[in-house]
Design a protein around this motif. Sequence first.
Motif, short mmCIF file in Angstrom:
data_model
loop_
_atom_site.label_atom_id
_atom_site.label_comp_id
_atom_site.label_asym_id
_atom_site.label_seq_id
_atom_site.Cartn_x
_atom_site.Cartn_y
_atom_site.Cartn_z
N ALA A 127 92.15 -13.53 -16.09
CA ALA A 127 93.41 -14.27 -15.99
C ALA A 127 93.91 -14.70 -17.37
N GLU A 128 92.98 -15.12 -18.24
CA GLU A 128 93.39 -15.50 -19.59
C GLU A 128 93.92 -14.30 -20.37
N ALA A 129 93.28 -13.15 -20.16
CA ALA A 129 93.75 -11.95 -20.85
C ALA A 129 95.11 -11.51 -20.32
N ASN A 130 95.34 -11.74 -19.03
CA ASN A 130 96.62 -11.32 -18.44
C ASN A 130 97.80 -12.12 -18.97
N ASP A 131 97.54 -13.35 -19.45
CA ASP A 131 98.62 -14.16 -20.01
C ASP A 131 99.28 -13.48 -21.21
N LYS A 132 98.50 -12.72 -21.95
CA LYS A 132 99.03 -12.05 -23.14
C LYS A 132 99.98 -10.92 -22.78
N LEU A 133 99.85 -10.43 -21.55
CA LEU A 133 100.69 -9.30 -21.12
C LEU A 133 101.78 -9.72 -20.14
N GLU A 136 105.41 -8.16 -20.50
CA GLU A 136 105.49 -6.77 -20.07
C GLU A 136 105.43 -6.67 -18.55
N ARG A 137 104.64 -7.51 -17.94
CA ARG A 137 104.54 -7.47 -16.48
C ARG A 137 105.83 -7.95 -15.83
N ARG A 203 107.43 -14.24 -9.12
CA ARG A 203 107.05 -15.58 -9.57
C ARG A 203 105.69 -15.57 -10.26
N PRO A 204 105.49 -14.70 -11.25
CA PRO A 204 104.17 -14.63 -11.88
C PRO A 204 103.84 -15.82 -12.76
N ILE A 205 104.85 -16.59 -13.16
CA ILE A 205 104.58 -17.73 -14.04
C ILE A 205 104.90 -19.05 -13.35
#
Length: 355
Positions: A127-133, A136-137, A203-205
């Motif tokens: 999940a922490e790594a996904n924040d960086k992308l 793009e998502r 609503r990913p964020i």
Amino acid sequence: MISFLFRMITLFFLFSSTTFGFLYIFFGSPTDEDWGFLLDIEFDELPVIAIILISLAFLSLIISIWMSAVARSRETSATRYVKQLVEPDFSLKKKNLSFSLKKALIQANDLIETQRTSLQRMTNEKAEANDKLIQERIIAERQRLARELHDSVSQQLFAASMLLSAVTEQEDELAASKPTLQQVEKIVQQAQLEMRALLLHLRPIALRNNTLAQGLTDLIQELQQKVYFNIDYQIEEIELSKAEEDHLFRIAQEALSNTLRHAKASEVELLLIARDNIGILRIQDNGEGFNIEQDKSTSYGLRNIAERAVEIGCSYKIVSVPGEGTIVEVKVPLGNKVVEMPKSDSLVDLEKRTD
């Protein structure tokens, strides 16, 4: 059955050997003079030897039945505990288990808990790594939404516009146009629900600056202003990891999206509570329901719910009865992470209607 017969024959052979062994010790070699009384003496027209053999066979039968019952009881108990190993609140409450079985069950449960903790840690890191992308998502999600809106909602709106064109050509026949107008209304309403269901996936964020309880509350309050059915909810603040909050929020989105698209429900209930160190997320509707055995293997939404629950080490349950409604329930172990646990009103348990 084969094992029962084998056990009975073995016991009969053992008892017979033991009995004739004692006879040999007391009466010597089997001669007519020494052993003849076994055939000469009769009780109810049966010689002693026949009575002895019948008694040994009956004793073997009784002991075999008892041993089979004990073995079956132990097997049933062991099977029940093995099935409960995956539950977060697993505990050995009964004391009639053997020490070796208790030890094996405890070791298996410890291994599962270790794997669950490891999986949760890996999911947090993911999940922490996904924040960086995330940017793009968001772009990819918008592109996907645009394609789905074009392929679904736009087609429905096109059909509605064609029907409206037909209505305008029937100005002098309003009575005849009533069924067409009703069909247009249904198509437009379904198109709106489809649109809102698709927008739920954008609503990913939603939880970046909010807790899960706040995010779900905002989501429901927003939906209440746009949908045609009533949404009741009970939400408590529960301390969860970032990955757990994100996945549980996505599971709620997916369940609500499925309700918007397919359920045709008039009431929806959402529950987020903590009880006995277990966090419970439950979404229940009174819609059309579906056949879980037929749809569970093919529905993308159901697979997505299952995969997200497994990723954070949760147990999940999806119960649906055609014509009654659907329940999606996810349980997450909390340990000592509970912030508050006020008492909640009970919801209707749909599972009782499956009995």
